[in-house]
Design a protein around this motif. Structure first.
Motif, mmCIF file in Angstrom:
data_model
loop_
_atom_site.group_PDB
_atom_site.id
_atom_site.type_symbol
_atom_site.label_atom_id
_atom_site.label_comp_id
_atom_site.label_asym_id
_atom_site.label_seq_id
_atom_site.Cartn_x
_atom_site.Cartn_y
_atom_site.Cartn_z
ATOM 1 N N MET A 1 0.828 -1.209 0.000
ATOM 2 C CA MET A 1 0.000 0.000 0.000
ATOM 3 C C MET A 1 0.860 1.256 0.000
ATOM 4 O O MET A 1 0.498 2.273 -0.622
ATOM 5 C CB MET A 1 -0.941 -0.008 1.202
ATOM 6 N N GLN A 2 1.998 1.225 0.682
ATOM 7 C CA GLN A 2 2.919 2.362 0.635
ATOM 8 C C GLN A 2 3.405 2.615 -0.789
ATOM 9 O O GLN A 2 3.475 3.770 -1.242
ATOM 10 C CB GLN A 2 4.122 2.101 1.549
ATOM 11 N N LEU A 3 3.734 1.549 -1.492
ATOM 12 C CA LEU A 3 4.212 1.696 -2.862
ATOM 13 C C LEU A 3 3.101 2.194 -3.781
ATOM 14 O O LEU A 3 3.367 2.938 -4.733
ATOM 15 C CB LEU A 3 4.766 0.367 -3.364
ATOM 16 N N ALA B 1 1.482 -2.504 18.888
ATOM 17 C CA ALA B 1 1.901 -1.175 18.441
ATOM 18 C C ALA B 1 1.856 -1.060 16.926
ATOM 19 O O ALA B 1 1.523 -0.005 16.377
ATOM 20 C CB ALA B 1 3.302 -0.876 18.959
ATOM 21 N N PHE B 2 2.193 -2.151 16.219
ATOM 22 C CA PHE B 2 2.076 -2.156 14.761
ATOM 23 C C PHE B 2 0.624 -1.948 14.356
ATOM 24 O O PHE B 2 0.316 -1.134 13.476
ATOM 25 C CB PHE B 2 2.611 -3.463 14.193
ATOM 26 N N GLY B 3 -0.286 -2.682 15.005
ATOM 27 C CA GLY B 3 -1.701 -2.482 14.718
ATOM 28 C C GLY B 3 -2.128 -1.055 15.007
ATOM 29 O O GLY B 3 -2.881 -0.445 14.242
ATOM 30 N N GLY B 4 -1.626 -0.506 16.113
ATOM 31 C CA GLY B 4 -1.957 0.872 16.454
ATOM 32 C C GLY B 4 -1.433 1.863 15.437
ATOM 33 O O GLY B 4 -2.097 2.859 15.116
ATOM 34 N N ALA B 5 -0.222 1.607 14.899
ATOM 35 C CA ALA B 5 0.361 2.519 13.918
ATOM 36 C C ALA B 5 -0.493 2.616 12.665
ATOM 37 O O ALA B 5 -0.467 3.636 11.963
ATOM 38 C CB ALA B 5 1.771 2.064 13.560
ATOM 39 N N LEU B 6 -1.265 1.574 12.398
ATOM 40 C CA LEU B 6 -2.136 1.597 11.230
ATOM 41 C C LEU B 6 -3.360 2.480 11.431
ATOM 42 O O LEU B 6 -4.041 2.831 10.459
ATOM 43 C CB LEU B 6 -2.581 0.170 10.880
ATOM 44 N N THR B 7 -3.673 2.823 12.692
ATOM 45 C CA THR B 7 -4.859 3.651 12.953
ATOM 46 C C THR B 7 -4.575 5.129 12.730
ATOM 47 O O THR B 7 -5.507 5.926 12.633
ATOM 48 C CB THR B 7 -5.366 3.457 14.393
ATOM 49 N N GLY B 8 -3.302 5.507 12.704
ATOM 50 C CA GLY B 8 -2.935 6.891 12.400
ATOM 51 C C GLY B 8 -2.374 6.955 10.998
ATOM 52 O O GLY B 8 -2.797 6.217 10.109
ATOM 53 N N GLU B 9 -1.404 7.840 10.779
ATOM 54 C CA GLU B 9 -0.807 7.937 9.454
ATOM 55 C C GLU B 9 0.698 7.750 9.509
ATOM 56 O O GLU B 9 1.429 8.227 8.633
ATOM 57 C CB GLU B 9 -1.176 9.274 8.803
ATOM 58 N N ALA B 10 1.153 7.017 10.539
ATOM 59 C CA ALA B 10 2.586 6.740 10.635
ATOM 60 C C ALA B 10 3.048 5.834 9.504
ATOM 61 O O ALA B 10 4.181 5.957 9.030
ATOM 62 C CB ALA B 10 2.899 6.098 11.989
ATOM 63 N N LEU C 1 0.466 4.436 6.871
ATOM 64 C CA LEU C 1 -0.395 4.566 5.697
ATOM 65 C C LEU C 1 -1.313 5.771 5.839
ATOM 66 O O LEU C 1 -1.702 6.151 6.955
ATOM 67 C CB LEU C 1 -1.270 3.317 5.534
ATOM 68 N N LYS C 2 -1.668 6.351 4.719
ATOM 69 C CA LYS C 2 -2.702 7.378 4.728
ATOM 70 C C LYS C 2 -4.032 6.739 5.114
ATOM 71 O O LYS C 2 -4.236 5.541 4.919
ATOM 72 C CB LYS C 2 -2.818 8.017 3.345
ATOM 73 N N LYS C 3 -4.929 7.556 5.638
ATOM 74 C CA LYS C 3 -6.236 7.031 6.037
ATOM 75 C C LYS C 3 -6.950 6.389 4.850
ATOM 76 O O LYS C 3 -7.609 5.350 4.995
ATOM 77 C CB LYS C 3 -7.111 8.132 6.621
ATOM 78 N N SER C 4 -6.791 6.964 3.680
ATOM 79 C CA SER C 4 -7.462 6.398 2.504
ATOM 80 C C SER C 4 -6.941 4.996 2.200
ATOM 81 O O SER C 4 -7.700 4.120 1.763
ATOM 82 C CB SER C 4 -7.257 7.304 1.294
ATOM 83 N N SER C 5 -5.650 4.763 2.459
ATOM 84 C CA SER C 5 -5.085 3.440 2.220
ATOM 85 C C SER C 5 -5.588 2.443 3.245
ATOM 86 O O SER C 5 -5.917 1.296 2.913
ATOM 87 C CB SER C 5 -3.558 3.502 2.245
#
Length: 690
Positions: A104-106, A270-279, A281-285
């Motif tokens: 998704m980052q790519l 913490a990895f799961g938590g990082a997905l809830t912000g934009e650290a 991925l963007k919210k749209s992703s």
């Protein structure tokens, strides 16, 4: 790696424990908070159901770990706390979410498009089936590629980080066909994520490990997430062979993008938590990964179910949160020895992870859910956990046209469905005659229900012309909550009339035990053979024209026949049999696996001077021997070459010695057992006997 734990027979069992989740209003004594106590109770339930030996958990809330702990199972039942830092566990298929994040980052960076063909990113990807050109990157992530499933030869190893399974994937796929048209339906597929790993490497021109460290681990602040070849051995949670108390070597999966990462529970949460912000991925992703991707193809109309695929996620409509309008993203992972559950509530900036040695990922997911429900309750958010029940219906006359839907249904198991004109459906298991038949009665809503009204079946004709065995059930597990099932459990096997002599031949051939020949010496396949070595020829019972879920094509070929979404149609493989110049029967799977008829294994010779050597031939195949009268009772001592190993089994299939598992160099042999030597071509074992 995510194992199917949701078969119909298992879900119809009544599971009862005395444990319950209680969340006191005030903090517990001794510094343990109410959430800690609740988490400990529900993890104990998960460990008890799954027979886990050790477990760790963590809850992440808005940037911080608010609860974490570890515990070990007690011999008398229950569990007790473990002091010290959390252990490091294999997260299995939760690794797929890290791979999804990378893809998704790519996509965000414009380096790939989810809906572009994989061949555009990875020109070396080719298959024998021309439809492979239609497989998109999205289909790798939502399990709808149509790939057979898992080309895992030498992919699950002990203390061996060989990348051979990933390195050889493109070669193995080049000779395979697709089991379904790309996009037809989503069915769990490990190879799709190994391909996605290769896509990341091709697009970035860098090693997958380096990419994840730089763009996922570091960006999310993960300090204890590892690849198998990283240094964390002193922290690794112990794993065991069933019935043995000796710790095993490191569980190494060479298909890292599909299931090979390690982490602590805190880092996974913490990895799961990082997905809830934009650290990361963007919210749209993130929203795109949470979309109901399963609905793009064939899927049962009814629900909810424990599976509802997004991009990477096993479920984007996880019970009970979905009943209360709360988005919950869930991923589970199971290796042979480790089990993981991750639950993320993006809108509430919450995540919970449960990791265990032994156990079952589904129970870990349910335990993580209970922790998050407890946190929401403290915030005044109620999650409806009311048990699901079938809608009201009455016994009714069955339409006669349904009689044509009787027959054999195939998935990971084979079911025989019999229908009577009075509306009685009887289901039995041809390969497991010891399992009692199940009886259901037709009702006016089109379901067949058991006597208690707790579970139901439908026989559904789909748009693709196939008929499916739909199952509905709900298990209420004390301490863990409810587990709904609403899926296609199996597909009716189309009639395939063959000559009775051909059927008899195949039943006889496939009923006997076979030996893996091209697995690496450190492969976990050798550790999991067990009772499979004790199968007697002719023991298999098949549907006419089939062997299990494989359709008889001719005297030498079987073709995988099941086309079903979810997990019922996962991990298929065609099969070809060949006889060599000595008349030995060999089995070649389309996914690259090679096996030999066990009856062809020669007797182990002790030599004229009680000394003999065994050399791995240029083909690299393992060398198997039976323990006969000549070697019975003798102690065999092995002088080991490099890059090689040996395994010894008794007559019951129990491992009695292994250079790989326990550094064995000698063993007392017993009649009826087996010995296997494996290693690089040219590896020479020197054997002596006393």
């Amino acid at each position: 790696m995510k194992h199917n734990t949701r078969t119909l027979s298992a879900l119809l069992l009544a599971l009862v424990l005395s444990l319950s989740l209680v969340l006191p209003a005030a903090a517990a004594e001794g510094g343990e908070t109410a959430l800690d106590k609740a988490a400990r109770a529900t993890v104990t339930s998960a460990m008890t159901y799954g027979q886990a030996t050790q477990a760790s958990w963590a809850v992440w809330q808005d940037g911080d770990i608010v609860s974490s702990g570890s515990q070990i199972a007690k011999a008398e039942g229950g569990a007790e706390p473990l002091d010290g830092p959390s252990g490091v566990y294999g997260v299995g298929s939760v690794s797929k979410i890290y791979t999804t994040a990378a893809v998704m980052q790519l996509a965000e960076a414009g380096k790939l498009d989810l809906d572009q063909p994989v061949v555009k990113c990875l020109p070396a990807f080719k298959m024998a089936d021309p439809r492979y050109k239609d497989i998109t990157v999205r289909m790798l992530l939502n399990h709808s590629s149509g790939l057979m499933g898992s080309s895992f030869g030498s992919g699950m190893l002990f203390d061996d980080t060989s990348p051979i399974a990933t390195a050889e994937l493109l070669d193995r796929l080049s000779t395979q066909r697709l089991k379904a048209a790309p996009g037809a339906y989503s069915v769990y597929c490990n190879d799709g994520f190994t391909l996605a790993e290769l896509v990341v490497e091709a697009v970035t021109d860098r090693n997958f490990q380096d990419y994840l460290h730089a763009y996922v681990f570091d960006k999310a602040g993960l300090e204890e997430t590892y690849f198998p070849d990283d240094d964390f051995e002193s922290r690794r949670a112990d794993i065991y062979q069933p019935g043995d108390q000796r710790p095993l070597p490191k569980d190494c999966l060479g298909v890292v993008g599909a299931g090979g990462l390690y982490a602590t529970a805190e880092d996974l949460a913490a990895f799961g938590g990082a997905l809830t912000g934009e650290a990361l991925l963007k919210k749209s992703s993130l929203d795109a990964t949470a979309a109901p991707e399963y609905a793009r193809g064939m899927w049962p109309e009814e629900g909810p179910d424990a599976l509802s695929f997004g991009l990477g996620w096993d479920s984007v409509e996880w019970y009970p949160f979905s009943q209360s309008g709360v988005t919950a993203l869930v991923k589970g992972g199971d290796t042979q020895y480790y089990h993981a559950g991750l639950v993320v509530l993006p809108e509430h900036k919450l995540a919970a992870a449960v990791l265990s040695s032994g156990g079952v990922s589904t129970y870990n997911e349910m335990a993580a859910s209970q922790m998050l429900i407890a946190v929401l309750r403290e915030q005044g958010v109620t999650v409806d956990e009311s048990p699901l029940k079938l809608p009201e219906a009455k016994p009714a006359a069955m339409p006669k046209e349904l009689l044509d839907r009787a027959g054999y249904y195939g998935s990971l198991s084979i079911y025989k469905v019999a229908l009577a004109e009075d509306g009685t459906l009887t289901m039995s298991y041809p390969a497991m005659p010891q399992v009692p038949e199940l009886t259901f009665r037709y009702h006016d809503d089109g379901t067949f229900r058991d006597e208690a009204g707790a579970s139901a079946l439908r026989l559904v004709k789909e748009d693709n012309g196939q008929t499916y065995l739909y199952q509905w059930a709900f298990s209420d597990l004390s301490g863990l909550g409810g587990l709904p099932t609403s899926n296609y459990a199996a597909m009716k096997l189309p009639e395939n009339p063959v000559d009775p002599a051909l059927q008899e031949k195949w039943d006889s051939i496939m009923g006997g035990a076979v030996l893996p020949m091209n697995e690496r010496y450190s492969s976990q396949v050798y550790a999991s053979l067990g009772a499979l070595l004790q199968v007697e020829p002719g023991a298999a019972q098949s549907a006419p024209g089939y062997v299990g879920a494989l359709r008889i094509e001719d005297e030498t070929h079987l073709r995988y026949a099941v086309q079903a979404p979810g997990t019922a149609g996962r991990d298929g493989s065609d099969l070809e049999i060949r006889r060599d110049e000595k008349g030995v029967l060999w089995f070649h799977q389309s996914n690259g696996g090679v096996y030999m008829d066990m009856s062809a294994a020669p007797a182990l010779s002790t030599g004229k001077q009680n000394a003999v050597s065994c050399t791995i031939q240029p083909d690299g195949y393992a060398r198997w021997y039976k323990v006969g009268d000549n070697a019975d009772g003798k102690t065999m001592t092995v002088r080991m070459p490099e890059n090689a190993g040996f395994w010894v089994y008794d007559a019951k299939g129990t491992i009695t010695a292994s250079s790989v598992l326990w550094d064995s160099d000698s063993v007392k042999l017993s009649k009826g057992g087996l010995v296997v030597f494996a290693g690089d071509p040219g590896a020479k074992f020197e054997l002596s006997f006393q």
